[in-house]
Structure formats: structure tokens, C-alpha cells
Design an enzyme around this catalytic site. Structure first.
Site, short mmCIF file in Angstrom:
data_model
loop_
_atom_site.label_atom_id
_atom_site.label_comp_id
_atom_site.label_asym_id
_atom_site.label_seq_id
_atom_site.Cartn_x
_atom_site.Cartn_y
_atom_site.Cartn_z
N SER A 148 43.89 39.83 35.90
CA SER A 148 43.80 38.75 34.92
C SER A 148 44.89 37.72 35.17
O SER A 148 45.98 38.05 35.67
CB SER A 148 43.96 39.31 33.51
OG SER A 148 44.03 38.24 32.57
N TYR A 162 47.89 44.95 27.29
CA TYR A 162 46.88 44.41 28.22
C TYR A 162 47.56 43.64 29.34
O TYR A 162 47.27 43.85 30.52
CB TYR A 162 45.92 43.51 27.45
CG TYR A 162 44.88 42.82 28.31
CD1 TYR A 162 43.78 43.53 28.79
CD2 TYR A 162 44.99 41.48 28.64
CE1 TYR A 162 42.82 42.90 29.58
CE2 TYR A 162 44.05 40.85 29.43
CZ TYR A 162 42.96 41.55 29.89
OH TYR A 162 42.02 40.94 30.68
N1 LIG Z 1 36.58 37.25 30.00
C1 LIG Z 1 37.69 36.79 30.51
O1 LIG Z 1 38.02 35.63 30.32
C2 LIG Z 1 38.58 37.68 31.36
C3 LIG Z 1 39.76 37.14 31.86
C4 LIG Z 1 40.58 37.91 32.66
C5 LIG Z 1 40.22 39.20 32.97
N2 LIG Z 1 39.07 39.74 32.46
C6 LIG Z 1 38.76 41.10 32.83
O2 LIG Z 1 37.40 41.21 33.19
C7 LIG Z 1 36.95 42.54 32.98
C8 LIG Z 1 35.66 42.51 32.19
O3 LIG Z 1 35.91 41.98 30.91
P1 LIG Z 1 34.86 41.03 30.17
O4 LIG Z 1 35.48 39.71 30.03
O5 LIG Z 1 33.55 41.15 30.80
O6 LIG Z 1 34.90 41.68 28.73
P2 LIG Z 1 33.79 42.51 27.90
O7 LIG Z 1 32.56 41.71 27.81
O8 LIG Z 1 34.50 42.94 26.70
O9 LIG Z 1 33.49 43.74 28.85
C9 LIG Z 1 34.36 44.82 28.96
C10 LIG Z 1 33.77 45.75 29.99
O10 LIG Z 1 34.57 46.91 30.11
C11 LIG Z 1 33.77 48.05 29.84
N3 LIG Z 1 34.55 49.06 29.10
C12 LIG Z 1 35.32 48.85 28.01
N4 LIG Z 1 35.83 50.03 27.59
C13 LIG Z 1 35.36 50.98 28.43
C14 LIG Z 1 35.53 52.37 28.53
N5 LIG Z 1 36.28 53.07 27.67
N6 LIG Z 1 34.90 53.02 29.52
C15 LIG Z 1 34.11 52.35 30.39
N7 LIG Z 1 33.92 51.02 30.36
C16 LIG Z 1 34.53 50.35 29.40
C17 LIG Z 1 32.59 47.57 29.02
O11 LIG Z 1 31.50 48.42 29.24
P3 LIG Z 1 30.53 48.97 28.05
O12 LIG Z 1 30.93 48.29 26.77
O13 LIG Z 1 29.16 48.59 28.53
O14 LIG Z 1 30.77 50.44 28.07
C18 LIG Z 1 32.36 46.19 29.58
O15 LIG Z 1 31.55 46.23 30.72
C19 LIG Z 1 38.08 43.26 32.25
O16 LIG Z 1 38.83 44.03 33.16
C20 LIG Z 1 38.92 42.12 31.73
O17 LIG Z 1 40.24 42.49 31.55
C21 LIG Z 1 38.25 39.01 31.66
#
Ligand SMILES: NC(=O)c1ccc[n+]([C@@H]2O[C@H](COP(=O)([O-])OP(=O)(O)OC[C@H]3O[C@@H](n4cnc5c(N)ncnc54)[C@H](OP(=O)(O)O)[C@@H]3O)[C@@H](O)[C@H]2O)c1
Length: 258
Positions: A148, A162
């Protein structure tokens, strides 16, 4: 030149591939001709996502809650019972916790560190024989970790565990890259800025907040599915085979243009 970005026929595992950024990445791989395994804690959601993505290729759902190292071992076992090699591992699943410093709870640490840092490490360790089996000097296997912007830059979001977990993920990626280079496995970390997923829903709730955010993004927009999918396809393809141990900012210039 026309095969530079070709990843057809490769096999990929994308944790958290049923929704959010993971889904964008998985869909990009499926469209590019990969056989893609996705995971979710919700078996029905994973099946539905896999069914939808299979309309343009091959996508298989795995049910996994990656809240502990044991769960990561169990996911690796699930994958190993189906495949003998792994070309691309994307450690995407992650969660956050926000609260003011004064009330930031102790319980906001172990689960975040387990999912965001230890789980990805355990998956790499457990899947190492399959990553080794897929890698060659000409075409290394690839580990793509989703870090991130806040793992490298102070964004003042009050997401202490985080941010620390993502900084750990960034450094761990470099440690693993150094160790795995001799096995023809590259390891890189992508540092997304702001993408419209569930994780950033609270920031996008109010128009004033989104305008304030966009004013800080040099390219003046949020990330799109093609941005993250394109970066992952690039890293997984021949064109990305000379990159390892790198931190790639996918943030509209937020880190680089300061
Ligand atoms: N969105 C952004 O702007 C952003 C920015 C920087 C980094 N990121 C990173 O991108 C990645 C995906 O995040 P996102 O933005 O797509 O957020 P999100 O929509 O909240 O998705 C979170 C993902 O993590 C999975 N997850 C959460 N808890 C889990 C657990 N206990 N076991 C297995 N899987 C779990 C969820 O899967 P299920 O709910 O289907 O189980 C989902 O696929 C993360 O690592 C996040 O830190 C996102």
C-alpha cells in the site's frame, strides 16, 4: 514484440480474488488466458465470482479464511491437491482498522498482522516447491504482493496496525526477492494508492472528502481496474521478468510527485 505481455497458459492464485482489487487482478489474468484460482471467506461469493469470470476463461473458487498461519497452510494444501506448479502467486487479501491513536485498540494488531504479513509469508513458504517447479531463468515464476501507499508514505489515516503491516509487507517482499532469485522466482510489491473498493468506501462517502483526496492525487483520479490488472499482467509476463525486489507505486503519482 507481440508476445511481450503474453501470459496465456500460466496458472495463478489470487488471494481475495472474489472482490475488490483481487477481483480486478483475477479478471485481468483470466482475460489474458491464465487458469486462475481465487479465494474468499465466503464460499458462495467465491463460486459466483469464479462462475462470472469463467465466462471469458478459466477461474476456480477456493474457500479460505486466511486469519491464521494454519489457514494459509490449509489453502496451500488445497491448491497443491489440484496443481503441481504455480506460475503466479498474488498475495492480495488484506484488511484494515482505523481509530484515533488514543483509543486504538490492542485487538487491532494480531489479526491484521496475521492476514497482511504472516499469511503471505506462509503461502510463499508452503507453495515454494510449486513456484520452483514453474520458474526458469527465461521465465521466472512470480510473487506479486499487494502492499500500500501507506506502507511507504505517511498518509495520516489513523490506521496504525495496517500501515505497519504494509510497511512490513514491503520489506518482506525484498527479503524474499533476495532469497528466491536463485530459484528463478521474482518477488515484487505493488503499492496501490486509492482504488474504489469496500476498503475505501468510508473515504468516498462524502463528496467533500473525495474532492479533497483527488486534489492530492497528481493524476486527479482514483485507480481503475485496468491500472491494477495491467500492472499485474506486466509483472507476470516476459516484459516483467527482469524486475525483482521492487516497490511499484500505483497511485496516480502520490508518492513520486511529492
Ligand atoms: N482499495 C485501495 O485503495 C487499496 C489501497 C492500497 C492497498 N490496498 C490493498 O489491496 C488489497 C485488497 O483490498 P481491497 O481494496 O480490494 O479491499 P476489500 O474490497 O475490502 O477486499 C479485501 C479482500 O481481502 C479479503 N480478506 C479480508 N479478510 C480476509 C480473511 N480473514 N481471510 C481471507 N481473505 C480475507 C477479502 O476476501 P473475502 O471478503 O471475499 O473473504 C477481500 O477479497 C488489500 O491487501 C489492501 O490492503 C487497497
Amino acid at each position: 514484440m507481440n508476445t511481450l505481455f503474453d501470459i496465456a497458459g500460466k496458472t495463478a492464485l489470487v488471494t481475495g480474488g472474489a472482490k475488490g482489487l483481487g477481483r480486478m487482478i483475477a479478471a485481468g489474468f483470466v482475460d489474458a488466458g491464465c487458469k486462475v484460482y481465487i479465494t474468499s471467506r465466503d464460499a458462495a461469493a467465491a463460486e459466483q465470482a469464479a462462475r462470472q469470470m469463467s465466462e471469458s476463461g478459466s477461474c476456480i473458487a477456493l474457500h479460505a479464511d486466511l486469519a491464521s498461519a494454519d489457514a494459509a497452510v490449509a489453502l496451500a494444501d488445497q491448491y497443491k491437491s489440484r496443481e503441481q506448479r504455480l506460475d503466479i502467486l498474488v498475495n492480495n487479501a488484506g484488511r484494515t482498522w482505523g481509530a484515533p491513536l488514543e483509543t486504538f485498540p490492542d485487538k487491532a494488531w494480531p489479526g491484521i498482522m496475521a492476514l497482511n504479513v504472516q499469511g503471505p509469508f506462509t503461502l510463499v513458504r508452503e507453495l515454494l516447491p510449486l513456484l520452483k517447479a514453474a520458474g526458469s531463468p527465461q521465465d521466472p515464476s512470480r510473487v506479486i504482493n499487494i502492499g500500500s501507499l501507506v506502507g511507504a508514505v505517511v498518509e495520516r489515516l489513523s490506521v496504525y496496525s495496517y500501515a505497519a503491516s504494509k510497511a512490513a509487507m514491503h520489506h518482506l517482499s525484498k527479503e524474499l526477492a533476495a532469497d528466491l532469485v536463485e530459484h528463478h522466482i521474482t518477488v515484487n510489491v505493488i503499492a496501490p494508492g486509492y482504488f474504489p473498493t469496500q476498503m475505501t468506501a468510508h473515504i468516498r462517502k462524502e463528496d467533500a472528502a473525495i474532492q479533497k483526496l483527488l486534489a492530492r492525487v497528481p493524476l486527479a483520479r482514483l485507480g481503475r481496474a485496468e491500472d491494477i490488472a495491467g500492472a499485474c499482467v506486466f509483472l507476470a509476463s516476459r516484459s516483467g521478468s527482469y524486475i525483482t525486489g521492487s516497490e511499484i507505486f500505483l497511485d496516480g503519482g502520490m508518492a513520486g510527485c511529492r
